[in-house]
Design an enzyme around this catalytic site. Structure first.
Site, PDB file in Angstrom:
ATOM      1  N   SER A  46      -1.505  -3.927   1.973  1.00 12.47           N
ATOM      2  CA  SER A  46      -1.665  -3.180   2.131  1.00 12.47           C
ATOM      3  C   SER A  46      -3.613  -2.580   1.429  1.00 12.47           C
ATOM      4  O   SER A  46      -3.856  -3.542   1.156  1.00 12.47           O
ATOM      5  CB  SER A  46      -1.093  -2.048   0.573  1.00 12.47           C
ATOM      6  N   ASN A  95      -9.699  -1.480   0.277  1.00 16.49           N
ATOM      7  CA  ASN A  95      -9.865  -2.504  -0.450  1.00 16.49           C
ATOM      8  C   ASN A  95      -8.126  -3.086   0.472  1.00 16.49           C
ATOM      9  O   ASN A  95      -7.737  -2.557   0.799  1.00 16.49           O
ATOM     10  CB  ASN A  95      -9.700  -2.500  -2.234  1.00 16.49           C
ATOM     11  N   ASP A 115      -6.026  -1.116  -8.255  1.00 22.70           N
ATOM     12  CA  ASP A 115      -4.399  -1.033  -6.962  1.00 22.70           C
ATOM     13  C   ASP A 115      -3.883   0.611  -7.239  1.00 22.70           C
ATOM     14  O   ASP A 115      -2.443   0.040  -6.302  1.00 22.70           O
ATOM     15  CB  ASP A 115      -3.829  -2.369  -7.004  1.00 22.70           C
ATOM     16  N   HIS A 165      -4.831  -5.196  -0.532  1.00 23.43           N
ATOM     17  CA  HIS A 165      -3.846  -5.950  -1.389  1.00 23.43           C
ATOM     18  C   HIS A 165      -2.829  -6.964  -1.158  1.00 23.43           C
ATOM     19  O   HIS A 165      -1.963  -6.289  -0.644  1.00 23.43           O
ATOM     20  CB  HIS A 165      -3.616  -4.832  -2.394  1.00 23.43           C
TER      21      HIS A 165
END
Length: 215
Positions: free
Chosen positions: A138, A109, A147, A111
């Site tokens: 990030s 992912n 997260d 972020h």
């Protein structure tokens, strides 16, 4: 030439990070986007994928009784495309623990903050309100903590006195388009893995902040 790595990208919206991944594909990159899946039929990213000749699929979460049943159907779809890596690119769904465990070590992912700072939403305004001197984005492996997964790479930029949340978001978005394809390529090339105690790049553990790129 390294064998290709099948990647499935999950989206919910415009797909600008998806486009950056598509643009990074080439004969010297083992990344192969085998499908793009969205939980929204009107996601513009589906058009980006179709224009690039990438198979697409829509899986409407509203048609499922709960998060777990949706995620089970999503797993079936992803695995049907032979995914070796799953990339979240603006996929606006909180994933169940079962989904995250199924793809442990192969779920990425991005972020818009310098994790572990500012998990969750409204990161740019929160960075300004906190008086931060730096901000960024990030790429991280996804774990069951929202997260909170181990960081692979961060792009860092200075916050200026003229920054608003809106233009800071634009500046950070540009950096996302640089580091997400980089991290995905590292994985596709077999250079990146989630070890037992740390993220490893070329067999060496990375620091908690991952590899940092300063701008």
């Amino acid at each position: 030439m390294t064998a290709s790595c099948n990647v499935v990208v999950l989206i919910s919206g415009s797909g600008s990070n998806l486009q950056a991944l598509i643009d990074s594909c080439g004969p010297d990159n083992p990344l192969r986007i085998s499908a793009v899946i969205s939980n929204r039929a009107d996601a513009y990213g589906l058009k980006r994928a179709a224009a690039a000749g990438i198979p697409t699929q829509t899986l409407d979460h509203k048609l499922f009784a709960d998060r777990e049943s949706f995620d089970r159907a999503l797993i079936e779809s992803i695995d049907g495309f032979g995914a070796e890596l799953v990339v979240l690119a603006g996929f606006m769904r909180i994933l169940s623990s079962g989904f995250v465990r199924h793809y442990a070590g192969r779920l990425l992912n991005i972020h818009p903050s310098l994790l572990p700072k500012f998990k969750g939403l409204h990161t740019h305004q929160r960075a300004l309100d906190a008086g931060e001197s730096e901000h960024g984005c990030s790429v991280h492996f996804v774990t069951e903590e929202l997260d909170g997964g181990p960081v692979v790479v961060q792009a860092v930029l200075p916050i200026t006195s003229s920054d608003s949340a809106e233009n800071l978001a634009q500046r950070v978005h540009t950096l996302e388009h640089r580091i997400y394809p980089l991290a995905v390529r590292w994985f596709a090339e077999g250079r990146l893995r989630l070890g037992r105690s740390a993220v490893e790049l070329d067999g060496q553990p990375l620091p908690a902040c991952g590899q940092q790129i300063r701008n």
